[in-house]
Design a protein around this motif. Structure first.
Motif, PDB file in Angstrom:
ATOM      1  N   ILE A   1     -75.107 -15.219 -18.432  1.00 55.18           N
ATOM      2  CA  ILE A   1     -75.132 -16.686 -18.390  1.00 55.18           C
ATOM      3  C   ILE A   1     -74.008 -17.267 -19.257  1.00 55.18           C
ATOM      4  O   ILE A   1     -73.334 -18.228 -18.870  1.00 55.18           O
TER       5      ILE A   1
ATOM      6  N   GLU B   1     -71.097 -19.702 -17.793  1.00 60.88           N
ATOM      7  CA  GLU B   1     -70.834 -21.026 -18.362  1.00 60.88           C
ATOM      8  C   GLU B   1     -69.426 -21.118 -18.941  1.00 60.88           C
ATOM      9  O   GLU B   1     -68.797 -22.171 -18.900  1.00 60.88           O
TER      10      GLU B   1
ATOM     11  N   TYR C   1     -80.299 -17.640 -13.541  1.00 60.00           N
ATOM     12  CA  TYR C   1     -81.207 -18.449 -14.356  1.00 60.00           C
ATOM     13  C   TYR C   1     -82.659 -18.225 -13.932  1.00 60.00           C
ATOM     14  O   TYR C   1     -83.559 -18.169 -14.770  1.00 60.00           O
TER      15      TYR C   1
ATOM     16  N   TYR D   1     -83.795 -22.548 -20.710  1.00 56.65           N
ATOM     17  CA  TYR D   1     -82.900 -22.005 -19.682  1.00 56.65           C
ATOM     18  C   TYR D   1     -83.022 -22.773 -18.372  1.00 56.65           C
ATOM     19  O   TYR D   1     -82.053 -22.889 -17.618  1.00 56.65           O
TER      20      TYR D   1
ATOM     21  N   SER E   1     -79.820 -24.643 -16.458  1.00 52.80           N
ATOM     22  CA  SER E   1     -79.466 -24.376 -15.065  1.00 52.80           C
ATOM     23  C   SER E   1     -79.331 -25.647 -14.241  1.00 52.80           C
ATOM     24  O   SER E   1     -78.785 -25.608 -13.139  1.00 52.80           O
TER      25      SER E   1
END
Length: 679
Positions: free
Chosen positions: A449, A453, A478, A497, A501
């Motif tokens: 993740i 990102e 996610y 989380y 997302s």
């Protein structure tokens, strides 16, 4: 140069020479303060010393690495080099090309000895020099010089050292020069050949926007085929059709399904000339490419497309044997493994065994030392096959899968291959999750993740469309992270989380339009809770693979409360939402007539009574955070029951909560809107 810094450069260079293959980027990142123009200069000096010592492997390694770094530091390095230096080198290398009659070895020796001059600036100088020189020559000398430039560019196109990106820019400059001289009217065959080169160069180009480069490649191949016809130049026509198929297969613009149909048509056309009898090697190459297109095909029946892919790969392997074409054999074995992994026909367990056998065969040639990138790709594919394997013990197969994914990550690092890194981390996380190694799964998904990102924040050229595409592609990451957090009984992390997302595009647009800081920080549970007044509560929905969940947060929550549906509830919700939206668009009268009945049904599917029963008695105001298609449904109008002052009241949510019902796409947007307008 400072002696201490010079020694630091030498120490770093020695670390790079000693490190396992694939770890160079990690070492450079760890020593980023030393990665500059000075390092490139010392690398080239050290490479020259190693060549004198006959240590050609290490010398070539350093020159390649230095060439790659020149892409980042060329401005600093070459500002000391005048255009005259480049012109002098260019005239010398063209003379060598002429004297050696285009001998690659001789040309490469000169390029290797002057690797610091083989960069994007050489492409600029080549264009300018040709623009000034060619008009002053008579026709015959102009043709001769253009042909010579073409021979040089053909060599540099395949030059194995330096920066691949710069080498292609120089080749493209040569293409542009050739097209000013070899016009379609006067030199049709040379024009067609140059257009074919343009297509290959733009198809592999690293600089610029990928989508645009592929469009230029396709245009060039199509132009080439105006002269390279089936009748007049059958072999050139077949080769260009194959290359056009590759470009269509990679194409980003247009409909993917249609692009793949164009690719398949081009490969099938190519095979009219590239027969097994006449051109066995080219036939095998095109069969392999055709197999890739059939495996990715969207139109037609998936099971039949996979059978066509397998047949094409097996045909290719009749020529691509391990003995005759080891690298091509290994690549086709890997592709065959992918097709067997996806295969629908036949027994699943047998198909997976065939896939594993193909991957293991591929790894006999694709070793970590010889082909680190391909080795890592195949290890990733092998890991997926072991993870899905049905024969043998599940735990043992998962251990084999984990080992393969960890091996793949030795090469598929965030620095070197960010998208591949995310892919393998996601696969590793799934394997850990299925093996009940939840902390390891959490860490794998967390790292993936962070990489997604990070990539998202670095997307500039493609803009919001590419950001959105990346977000949609990795939404599953996610989803799995939320599941792992809940399995670990960490509802707070799960909610955080979920927020990470959701609606990142909207959040960034909000920041941009209001000149807020560009960096968007994830919102924590504590910050979410602080958004609420004492009489407020949040209901946040989240739809996963098999069910939907509702997170319930009040001002006094120490952690979110959560209610979870059954699998049947999710199926019923999807069905109702599809009917509701279809009627709203296509049959508005039926939508109105069915509205009351559907809202009653929706309240039961969502178990709104149970959810409301979790709210504190003092709650007077609701904030609803829907998910996906729930945004389209009037949740505030759902009927429920609520006990107030020992009296059970029935009514819509608007009636049961006198302070009102509000909507927000995400808690982070709620936070931003309150920051801009506290009232």
């Amino acid at each position: 140069m400072d002696e201490l810094r010079h020694q630091a450069y030498l120490n770093l260079i020695q670390s790079l020479l000693n490190c396992p293959n694939g770890e160079e980027n990690q070492i450079l990142q760890a020593n980023s303060e030393l990665v500059d123009a000075g390092l490139v200069k010392v690398m080239l000096e050290r490479a020259n010393d190693l060549r004198k010592e006959q240590n050609l492997d290490d010398a070539n390694f350093l020159m390649t690495l230095a060439g790659n770094l020149l892409g980042s530091y060329s401005n600093t390095v070459v500002e000391k080099l005048s255009p005259a230096t480049y012109v002098k080198f260019l005239t010398e290398v063209l003379q060598v090309t002429a004297d050696s009659n285009g001998d690659r070895k001789v040309i490469y020796d000169m390029l290797r000895d002057n690797i610091n001059l083989v960069n994007d600036n050489l492409a600029v100088v080549l264009r300018n020099w040709a623009r000034e020189t060619l008009p002053n020559l008579d026709s015959q000398r102009r043709i001769s010089l253009t042909t010579l430039i073409g021979n040089f560019c053909n060599a540099i196109r395949e030059f194995p050292l330096g920066s691949r990106a710069s080498n292609l820019e120089i080749a493209i400059a040569g293409d542009e020069i050739a097209l000013t001289v070899f016009t379609r009217q006067e030199y049709a065959k040379d024009w067609a050949m140059t257009q074919s080169n343009v297509g290959n160069d733009y198809g592999g180009r690293i600089r610029g926007e990928k989508a645009e480069n592929l469009e230029l490649a396709i245009d060039a191949f199509v132009a080439s085929l105006e002269i390279y016809t089936h009748e007049a130049f059958p072999q050139d026509w077949a080769g260009t059709q194959n290359n056009l198929g590759i470009a269509y297969g990679d194409r980003i613009r247009g409909e993917k399904a249609e692009n793949l149909e164009l690719a398949i048509a081009a490969y099938l056309a190519s095979l009219e000339i590239y027969t097994r009898e006449a051109f066995p090697q080219y036939w095998a190459m095109t069969q392999n490419n055709l197999g890739i297109a059939y495996r990715n095909r969207i139109k037609g029946e998936t099971d039949e497309n996979l059978e066509l892919a397998i047949a094409a790969y097996l045909a290719s392997l009749e020529i691509y044997t391990r003995e005759a074409f080891p690298q091509d054999w290994a690549g086709t074995q890997n592709n065959l493994g992918n097709a067997y992994s996806d295969r629908i026909k036949g027994e699943t367990d047998q198909n997976l065994e065939l896939a594993i056998a193909a991957y293991l065969a591929s790894l006999k040639i694709y070793t970590r030392e010889a082909f680190p990138k391909y080795w890592a790709d195949t290890q990733n594919n092998l890991g997926n096959a072991y993870r899905n394997r049905t024969r043998g013990k599940k735990a043992e197969n998962l251990e084999l899968a984990i080992a393969a994914f960890l091996a793949s990550l030795e090469i598929r690092t965030r620095a070197a291959f960010p998208i591949n890194n995310v892919e393998t981390l996601y696969n590793l996380g799934l394997a850990y999750q299925e093996n009940s190694q939840l902390p390891e799964a959490y860490n794998s998904f967390k790292t993936a993740i962070e990489t997604v990102e990070s990539m998202r924040s670095e997307i500039i050229i493609g803009g919001e469309a590419d950001r959105q595409k990346l977000a949609e592609e990795w939404d599953k990451l996610y989803l799995n992270m939320v599941e792992v957090c809940l399995e670990m009984e960490n509802k707070t992390a799960a909610l955080e989380y979920i927020e990470r997302s959701k609606t990142r595009n909207l959040v960034e647009l909000f920041h941009n339009t209001r000149s807020l800081p560009k960096k968007v920080e994830p919102i924590s549970f504590q910050k979410i809770r602080s958004l609420l007044g004492e009489d407020e509560a949040i209901l946040e929905w989240y739809i996963t693979f098999n069910n939907f969940k509702v997170f319930i947060i009040s001002h006094d929550s120490t952690q979110p409360d959560m209610w979870q549906s059954s699998d049947a509830d999710l199926e019923a919700l999807r069905e109702l939402a599809n009917e509701y939206i279809d009627d709203y668009i296509n049959q508005p009268d039926n939508w109105r007539n069915q509205l009351e009945t559907r809202l009653e049904k929706l309240a039961k599917i969502l178990h709104i009574d149970k959810i409301i029963s979790h709210l504190p008695k003092k709650c007077q105001r609701l904030i609803l955070v829907p998910f996906r298609y729930l945004h389209l449904l009037p949740l505030h109008a759902l009927t429920s029951k609520r006990l107030r002052q020992n009296v059970e009241e029935t009514g819509s949510l608007l009636e049961l909560f006198p302070g009102g019902v509000r909507y927000t796409p995400s808690c982070q947007l709620l936070q931003l809107s309150q920051r801009v307008n506290p009232t």
